[in-house]
Design an enzyme around this catalytic site. Structure first.
Site, PDB file in Angstrom:
ATOM      1  N   HIS A  69       0.847  -1.201   0.000  1.00 34.72           N
ATOM      2  CA  HIS A  69       0.000   0.000   0.000  1.00 34.72           C
ATOM      3  C   HIS A  69       0.876   1.243   0.000  1.00 34.72           C
ATOM      4  CE1 HIS A  69      -3.561   2.434   1.928  1.00 34.72           C
ATOM      5  NE2 HIS A  69      -2.956   3.090   0.963  1.00 34.72           N
ATOM      6  N   GLU A 123       0.988   8.257  -3.729  1.00 37.13           N
ATOM      7  CA  GLU A 123       1.873   7.825  -2.643  1.00 37.13           C
ATOM      8  C   GLU A 123       3.152   8.651  -2.613  1.00 37.13           C
ATOM      9  OE1 GLU A 123       1.329   5.444  -0.142  1.00 37.13           O
ATOM     10  OE2 GLU A 123      -0.693   5.772  -0.884  1.00 37.13           O
ATOM     11  N   HIS A 127       3.599  10.845   0.666  1.00 38.50           N
ATOM     12  CA  HIS A 127       4.563  10.241   1.581  1.00 38.50           C
ATOM     13  C   HIS A 127       6.011  10.316   1.081  1.00 38.50           C
ATOM     14  CE1 HIS A 127       1.211   8.611   3.895  1.00 38.50           C
ATOM     15  NE2 HIS A 127       0.700   8.125   2.774  1.00 38.50           N
TER      16      HIS A 127
END
Length: 235
Positions: A69, A123, A127
């Site tokens: 993920h 992502e 992040h």
């Protein structure tokens, strides 16, 4: 010409160099801005069993295995940085050599069916840009794949302890113990609910050091962890 240096002069020089370098050193620490990484692995059967909008990627149904993920910078107090650098957008050309592995290990199950790039871009933006002080875009995705490879076999670890994705229920503690026995580090377990409202094994959190190269003991586990008996759905 002879130069005579007293011990005091040498010490003053060393201190001067230290204080001149201190701002750069502190800036580097501040730029890092996190204490460790979560490698978050998702069970696809729980994603698809909890949402009406599960679509297999363009390449077809993923293998029945845990999928990446994300690789998320996090702090020991439970907080985390996010969306740190909007000036460094995702560039798919930077990970062209990883695309095959990414499609297998890090696919998107969102609808409509896609090749995963929008998921990876999300992502990276949320992040990955918060880890730029230690990992550029290619290194970030490569590190996640490498950690996933080191954690490969979680399904087999669970199976060896009699825990199968067969829609039966198992204790969270037994799941944690099985993963700890295989990897050597305790995992955080996140649940979601299936359509009938039953808690099910959704995500596994493993912790890695700030270089994203080795697993470590988790300084803190994610909030909202589950307990008791949970379902392990098939996929």
């Amino acid at each position: 010409m002879q130069i005579h240096c007293s011990k005091l002069s040498i010490m003053k020089f060393i201190l001067l160099v230290f204080f001149l370098a201190l701002p750069s050193f502190c800036s580097a620490l501040e730029a890092q801005g996190f204490d460790f990484f979560y490698l978050v692995l998702e069970w696809p059967g729980s994603f698809c069993g909890a949402t009406q909008s599960c679509c297999y990627p363009n390449s077809g149904k993923p293998a029945s295995d845990f999928l990446i993920h994300g690789l998320w910078p996090n702090n020991k107090d439970g907080s985390y940085p996010s969306n740190c650098d909007p000036n460094t957008p995702f560039d798919s050309s930077q990970i062209s050599d990883l695309s095959s592995s990414m499609a297998t290990e890090w696919p998107s199950l969102a609808c409509p069916s896609n090749n995963g790039e929008s998921f990876w871009a999300h992502e990276w933006a949320k992040h990955g840009t918060c880890a730029e002080s230690v990992l550029n875009e290619h290194d970030y995705f490569h590190a996640a794949l490498s950690l996933k490879d080191k954690a490969n076999g979680i399904l087999q670890m669970l199976s060896s302890s009699g825990i199968e994705p067969n829609d039966n229920s198992y204790s969270v503690n037994s799941i944690i113990e099985a993963i700890n026995g295989g990897i050597g580090y305790a995992a955080g377990i996140e649940c979601n609910q299936d359509e009938s409202g039953s808690s099910q094994l959704y995500q596994v959190y493993l912790c890695a050091d700030t270089s994203a190269s080795s697993f470590i003991n988790c300084p803190v586990f994610p909030k909202g962890g589950c307990s008791g008996e949970i379902k392990f759905p098939s996929f």
